[in-house]
Design an enzyme around this catalytic site. Sequence first.
Site, PDB file in Angstrom:
ATOM      1  N   ARG A   1      -5.082 -34.797 -29.585  1.00 14.82           N
ATOM      2  CA  ARG A   1      -6.108 -33.912 -28.904  1.00 14.82           C
ATOM      3  C   ARG A   1      -5.846 -34.117 -27.371  1.00 14.82           C
ATOM      4  O   ARG A   1      -5.912 -35.199 -26.969  1.00 14.82           O
ATOM      5  CB  ARG A   1      -7.592 -34.308 -29.005  1.00 14.82           C
ATOM      6  CG  ARG A   1      -8.582 -33.807 -28.253  1.00 14.82           C
ATOM      7  CD  ARG A   1      -9.952 -34.006 -28.978  1.00 14.82           C
ATOM      8  NE  ARG A   1     -10.786 -33.373 -28.244  1.00 14.82           N
ATOM      9  CZ  ARG A   1     -11.809 -34.010 -27.253  1.00 14.82           C
ATOM     10  NH1 ARG A   1     -11.741 -35.150 -26.903  1.00 14.82           N
ATOM     11  NH2 ARG A   1     -12.610 -33.184 -26.485  1.00 14.82           N
TER      12      ARG A   1
ATOM     13  N   HIS B   1     -11.956 -29.334 -20.169  1.00 19.83           N
ATOM     14  CA  HIS B   1     -12.355 -30.784 -20.117  1.00 19.83           C
ATOM     15  C   HIS B   1     -12.657 -30.795 -18.463  1.00 19.83           C
ATOM     16  O   HIS B   1     -12.179 -32.026 -17.987  1.00 19.83           O
ATOM     17  CB  HIS B   1     -11.239 -31.734 -20.641  1.00 19.83           C
ATOM     18  CG  HIS B   1     -12.158 -33.275 -21.141  1.00 19.83           C
ATOM     19  ND1 HIS B   1     -11.655 -33.657 -22.375  1.00 19.83           N
ATOM     20  CD2 HIS B   1     -12.389 -33.824 -20.364  1.00 19.83           C
ATOM     21  CE1 HIS B   1     -12.303 -34.877 -22.579  1.00 19.83           C
ATOM     22  NE2 HIS B   1     -12.736 -35.261 -21.114  1.00 19.83           N
TER      23      HIS B   1
ATOM     24  N   ASN C   1     -18.409 -36.654 -30.138  1.00 16.42           N
ATOM     25  CA  ASN C   1     -17.805 -37.619 -29.286  1.00 16.42           C
ATOM     26  C   ASN C   1     -19.132 -38.902 -29.495  1.00 16.42           C
ATOM     27  O   ASN C   1     -20.365 -38.485 -29.293  1.00 16.42           O
ATOM     28  CB  ASN C   1     -17.770 -37.579 -28.029  1.00 16.42           C
ATOM     29  CG  ASN C   1     -16.319 -36.718 -27.676  1.00 16.42           C
ATOM     30  OD1 ASN C   1     -15.813 -36.413 -28.583  1.00 16.42           O
ATOM     31  ND2 ASN C   1     -16.081 -36.144 -26.629  1.00 16.42           N
TER      32      ASN C   1
ATOM     33  N   TYR D   1     -20.069 -43.188 -28.547  1.00 21.02           N
ATOM     34  CA  TYR D   1     -19.902 -44.329 -27.530  1.00 21.02           C
ATOM     35  C   TYR D   1     -20.907 -45.467 -27.815  1.00 21.02           C
ATOM     36  O   TYR D   1     -20.656 -46.439 -28.190  1.00 21.02           O
ATOM     37  CB  TYR D   1     -19.572 -44.040 -26.288  1.00 21.02           C
ATOM     38  CG  TYR D   1     -18.231 -43.538 -26.036  1.00 21.02           C
ATOM     39  CD1 TYR D   1     -16.939 -44.204 -25.909  1.00 21.02           C
ATOM     40  CD2 TYR D   1     -18.200 -41.893 -25.992  1.00 21.02           C
ATOM     41  CE1 TYR D   1     -15.776 -43.280 -25.728  1.00 21.02           C
ATOM     42  CE2 TYR D   1     -16.840 -41.416 -25.600  1.00 21.02           C
ATOM     43  CZ  TYR D   1     -15.780 -42.196 -25.483  1.00 21.02           C
ATOM     44  OH  TYR D   1     -14.620 -41.472 -25.493  1.00 21.02           O
TER      45      TYR D   1
ATOM     46  N   GLU E   1     -13.843 -38.164 -30.165  1.00 21.44           N
ATOM     47  CA  GLU E   1     -13.709 -39.306 -29.129  1.00 21.44           C
ATOM     48  C   GLU E   1     -14.600 -40.674 -29.688  1.00 21.44           C
ATOM     49  O   GLU E   1     -15.632 -40.263 -30.023  1.00 21.44           O
ATOM     50  CB  GLU E   1     -14.030 -38.861 -27.666  1.00 21.44           C
ATOM     51  CG  GLU E   1     -13.295 -38.145 -26.936  1.00 21.44           C
ATOM     52  CD  GLU E   1     -13.722 -37.931 -25.610  1.00 21.44           C
ATOM     53  OE1 GLU E   1     -14.516 -38.878 -24.963  1.00 21.44           O
ATOM     54  OE2 GLU E   1     -13.488 -36.758 -25.005  1.00 21.44           O
TER      55      GLU E   1
HETATM   56  C1  FCB Z   1     -16.287 -39.089 -22.386  1.00 20.27           C
HETATM   57  C2  FCB Z   1     -15.350 -38.064 -21.851  1.00 20.27           C
HETATM   58  C3  FCB Z   1     -13.851 -38.597 -21.835  1.00 20.27           C
HETATM   59  C4  FCB Z   1     -13.815 -40.041 -21.259  1.00 20.27           C
HETATM   60  C5  FCB Z   1     -15.036 -40.907 -22.103  1.00 20.27           C
HETATM   61  C6  FCB Z   1     -14.842 -42.502 -21.898  1.00 20.27           C
HETATM   62  O1  FCB Z   1     -17.536 -38.612 -22.008  1.00 20.27           O
HETATM   63  O2  FCB Z   1     -15.266 -36.930 -22.684  1.00 20.27           O
HETATM   64  O3  FCB Z   1     -13.024 -37.927 -20.724  1.00 20.27           O
HETATM   65  O4  FCB Z   1     -14.259 -40.116 -19.948  1.00 20.27           O
HETATM   66  O5  FCB Z   1     -16.074 -40.266 -22.089  1.00 20.27           O
END
Ligand code: FCB
Length: 469
Positions: A77, A121, A294, A296, A371
């Site tokens: 990607r 992006h 995405n 985290y 992500e």
């Molecule tokens: C996300 C973004 C990516 C990177 C990660 C850590 O928000 O899409 O570009 O910065 O966080």
Amino acid sequence: MTRHHFPESFIWGSATAAYQIEGAATEDGRGPSIWDTYSHTPGRTLNGDTGDVAADHYHRWADDLGHIADLGLSAYRFSISWPRVQPGGSGRFNQAGIDFYSRLVDGLLERGIRPVATMYHWDLPQELEDTGGWAARETALRFQEYAAGIVGALGDRVHTWTTLNEPWCSAYLGYASGVHAPGRTEPAAALAAVHHLNLAHGLAGRVVRELAPSAELSVTLNLHVVRGASDSAADQDAVRRIDALANRAFLGPMLDGAYPADLLADTASVTDWSFVREGDEKLIAVPLDVLGVNYYSSTLVRAWDGVSARSDADGHGASTSTPWVAADDVDFLPQPGPYTAMGWNIDPPALTELLLRLHREYPNQPMMITENGAAFDDVVSADGRIHDERRIDYLRRHIGAMADARAQGADVRGYFVWSLLDNFEWGYGYDRRFGIIRVDYDTQVRTWKDSAHWYQRLAATGKLDSAQD
Ligand code: FCB
């Protein structure tokens, strides 16, 4: 012990973004983007870092593809830099820029790797910001023209076209809290940006359907898992409001064909949403082959009681302006650790929860994790290796959490680790390292971290080990 065995059809990939890795900011006709302007403005990024050179991927792309192939990944990607292929954001296309991505896509195909291309992006051509940026409807129309240019050139050599990456960040961090480019702090503009990004997605999605009918269409959202500090009606209302701003502002128009009524009511003091025109919401709801997620960390909120000290630990960078438009009475509470180097809490079960929620609400919608990953303060050991055990642990737990959701029916078809390489982490510059491959920024030498070797094994076998192995 094997915790989970993924089928052979499961896609293992890695992700990057143009401004974070390419460098070559003024080469071969590339124009300036809002991130060039922002990062070159004193005080905006940590240590004044910019993406001028980054990981020099523009010159080293063939070697980098070699790493992806050696990792044994089946997909990559990447994002296309709008100002590299259409420098002013409208009119003339830059053939040298298109040729770069054409070579990259062919290079992936030659190596048997699926190209997954993100159109946007975050690197808006500066000229479009000068005429209003995402707060202006015209920008969505320009995006449609840009999409037609790149889809026309690359077509269905690209396996999956992703219109936008994390429009939440573009709109709220770019236009409300100002911790991302273009650095504006105008709440009404942020909500207009939400809509124009959604509209851009719908318009570009239709371009993909028309010009590359056999390619898959997707969008990538950073959906928030929002929990309340208590079951009180006030705290649960705070959850509802943040869920509306963070998640349903995008899921609503994209997957249900309408903005949620509570979002419009909650934000009525900021805007009347008259920028949404008749027919827009239908246009935005172009059917998606795959929804990119995405993830985290998670979010904990409470209703401010009017007396306690305020808390804004939402993980999205320090600013005196909030990204949470019209939610001034919501507090974002610090969460229990452990944390990554971003200060983000590590909460794998929240990923299972998120995927199951999406599966419940959109049962026929295939998904991919586009992500997931972690920054840690990596150390190069005397043996020259990077023993990034904490990153391996983070990945193992989150991939396990995704497996749990799959076992309960969630249709998750792929996983892309963020990131292939250490890179320019936006406002944090080169200080935060997310790569499974280390980049020495003085020499541009790439070194596989232990996590890269671990991920290579996972991709080869489909077997997720447990921590004891
Ligand atoms: C996300 C973004 C990516 C990177 C990660 C850590 O928000 O899409 O570009 O910065 O966080």
